[in-house]
Design a protein around this motif. Sequence first.
Motif, PDB file in Angstrom:
ATOM      1  N   SER A   1       6.977  -4.606   6.744  1.00 34.86           N
ATOM      2  CA  SER A   1       5.627  -4.661   7.290  1.00 34.86           C
ATOM      3  C   SER A   1       4.699  -3.784   6.462  1.00 34.86           C
ATOM      4  O   SER A   1       5.130  -2.771   5.912  1.00 34.86           O
ATOM      5  CB  SER A   1       5.639  -4.179   8.754  1.00 34.86           C
ATOM      6  N   PRO A   2       3.408  -4.139   6.372  1.00 34.96           N
ATOM      7  CA  PRO A   2       2.446  -3.292   5.652  1.00 34.96           C
ATOM      8  C   PRO A   2       1.916  -2.140   6.493  1.00 34.96           C
ATOM      9  O   PRO A   2       1.083  -1.379   6.037  1.00 34.96           O
ATOM     10  CB  PRO A   2       1.321  -4.281   5.318  1.00 34.96           C
ATOM     11  N   LEU A   3       2.384  -2.036   7.728  1.00 30.89           N
ATOM     12  CA  LEU A   3       1.979  -0.959   8.627  1.00 30.89           C
ATOM     13  C   LEU A   3       3.226  -0.296   9.189  1.00 30.89           C
ATOM     14  O   LEU A   3       4.247  -0.947   9.406  1.00 30.89           O
ATOM     15  CB  LEU A   3       1.140  -1.497   9.793  1.00 30.89           C
TER      16      LEU A   3
ATOM     17  N   VAL B   1      -2.831   1.405   5.548  1.00 36.36           N
ATOM     18  CA  VAL B   1      -2.122   0.192   5.135  1.00 36.36           C
ATOM     19  C   VAL B   1      -1.396   0.516   3.834  1.00 36.36           C
ATOM     20  O   VAL B   1      -2.018   0.999   2.889  1.00 36.36           O
ATOM     21  CB  VAL B   1      -3.110  -0.981   4.898  1.00 36.36           C
ATOM     22  N   TRP B   2      -0.098   0.260   3.782  1.00 46.05           N
ATOM     23  CA  TRP B   2       0.628   0.601   2.561  1.00 46.05           C
ATOM     24  C   TRP B   2       1.080  -0.641   1.806  1.00 46.05           C
ATOM     25  O   TRP B   2       1.262  -1.718   2.381  1.00 46.05           O
ATOM     26  CB  TRP B   2       1.793   1.538   2.844  1.00 46.05           C
ATOM     27  N   ALA B   3       1.223  -0.502   0.512  1.00 50.71           N
ATOM     28  CA  ALA B   3       1.717  -1.592  -0.323  1.00 50.71           C
ATOM     29  C   ALA B   3       3.175  -1.846   0.042  1.00 50.71           C
ATOM     30  O   ALA B   3       3.974  -0.916   0.114  1.00 50.71           O
ATOM     31  CB  ALA B   3       1.589  -1.232  -1.801  1.00 50.71           C
ATOM     32  N   VAL B   4       3.529  -3.104   0.250  1.00 52.36           N
ATOM     33  CA  VAL B   4       4.906  -3.414   0.644  1.00 52.36           C
ATOM     34  C   VAL B   4       5.847  -3.405  -0.549  1.00 52.36           C
ATOM     35  O   VAL B   4       7.066  -3.419  -0.378  1.00 52.36           O
ATOM     36  CB  VAL B   4       4.991  -4.769   1.373  1.00 52.36           C
ATOM     37  N   ALA B   5       5.290  -3.367  -1.764  1.00 52.70           N
ATOM     38  CA  ALA B   5       6.127  -3.338  -2.966  1.00 52.70           C
ATOM     39  C   ALA B   5       5.306  -2.819  -4.138  1.00 52.70           C
ATOM     40  O   ALA B   5       4.072  -2.796  -4.084  1.00 52.70           O
ATOM     41  CB  ALA B   5       6.668  -4.728  -3.280  1.00 52.70           C
ATOM     42  N   ASP B   6       5.998  -2.402  -5.192  1.00 50.12           N
ATOM     43  CA  ASP B   6       5.318  -1.997  -6.422  1.00 50.12           C
ATOM     44  C   ASP B   6       4.557  -3.186  -6.997  1.00 50.12           C
ATOM     45  O   ASP B   6       4.985  -4.337  -6.850  1.00 50.12           O
ATOM     46  CB  ASP B   6       6.333  -1.520  -7.462  1.00 50.12           C
TER      47      ASP B   6
ATOM     48  N   GLN C   1       2.664   3.290  -0.927  1.00 50.40           N
ATOM     49  CA  GLN C   1       1.388   3.936  -1.237  1.00 50.40           C
ATOM     50  C   GLN C   1       0.309   3.397  -0.311  1.00 50.40           C
ATOM     51  O   GLN C   1       0.218   2.188  -0.083  1.00 50.40           O
ATOM     52  CB  GLN C   1       0.990   3.673  -2.688  1.00 50.40           C
ATOM     53  N   VAL C   2      -0.520   4.274   0.260  1.00 51.28           N
ATOM     54  CA  VAL C   2      -1.623   3.834   1.106  1.00 51.28           C
ATOM     55  C   VAL C   2      -2.704   3.243   0.205  1.00 51.28           C
ATOM     56  O   VAL C   2      -3.309   3.945  -0.597  1.00 51.28           O
ATOM     57  CB  VAL C   2      -2.197   4.995   1.938  1.00 51.28           C
TER      58      VAL C   2
END
Length: 395
Positions: A226-228, A264-269, A317-318
């Motif tokens: 999840s992105p949250l 909100v964070w990145a779900v992947a690089d 990362q946010v």
Amino acid sequence: MRFAPLLCLVALVAAPFASASSRYEVRNRRIEPRQTLAQALHDAALPDAQVETVISALEGVFDFRKSRVGDQFRLVLRNGELDFFDYRQSTVDEWQVRRDGEKYVGSKRTIEVEKQVSLVTLEISTSLYEAALAAGEDPGIGMVLADVFAWDIDFYRDTRKGDRARALVEKFVSKGRVLRYGEVLAATYEGGLVGQKRVFRYAMPDGQATYFQEDGSSARKTFLKSPLKYAHVTSGFGSRFHPVLKYQKNHNGVDYGTPIGTPVWAVADGTVTTAANTGAGGNTVCVRHTNGFETCYLHLSKFGAGVRAGSRVSQKQVIAYSGNTGRSTGPHLHFALKRGGQFVNPLNQKFPRAEPLPKALLPDYLAKTQVLASQLDSVSVAASASAGPGPRAAP
């Protein structure tokens, strides 16, 4: 020292109390939007000369640029003259100005904080939040566990009644009160839907700490679930009746109900391809990942620091904060996932795990996790951070 309740902080609180020779008055306030500390002191009806006294006493002690909206302060006046000033930014960050004869002296208040390691056990009946309260823990432990299990468990969708979580976690305590949680050294989750998950924190030779499973395989996956950290799905992937346009329309993503300003964070690089207002999507961030994947985050209130087209972002990362911009009926995050240019359902994707622990480090890892595993499975654990050896913790 305890401040008055927040409602009292909004308005001027005059609390006069008399002694035989002096009359005292206490004023509690907080920093409001677009207010400097000096302006806040003026608005608290402190005379100009005394405002200058407070500011001068704090120079070199407090960085005024770090004053934030919501910071609390208290003024104590004796016979109309400033006797004491207290400025609080958090439970461990307080500054004071005290009267010393004819002069005023500013200082940062020293607050003793002890780091402990404790075993936290939660049993879920309704939610992780309620489970934390029932166990006598701060609800913040839920966010800590959501971070640790972010690759395997969505704590809104995947939890079931009767699920159990146990964590060996650092606690920072002052005067018997938990100020915050630190690192999770080991954790296990037994769920009716997700099965048993067990992870241990281990610092690599370069000092970077990450989580591995019991056999040394990585707890990390290329994509988060999840992105949250914690939010509920309000609208799933597929065809739906659009609440604004009022007709049936494909919903090429998932909507999460969450208050404005939720990180909100990145779900992947990946690499940011879009960080702009896209009209109907409002403020939008899109990120290109490996293997033909792309993620997009819509209706944001603002972008994260340094997030712009062409910038690199890392998993967790946010990258932005949720909002209600564009064609939106209420605060939420729209999250979309593409594979090979086609929208796919983010909720049913299965992603591979990251690289396992190098074989050369496995003996060291297994020896140290054995100690943590015994503590994790015990009925109680010593509360001291020096209770025993464990995997090397990152500073």
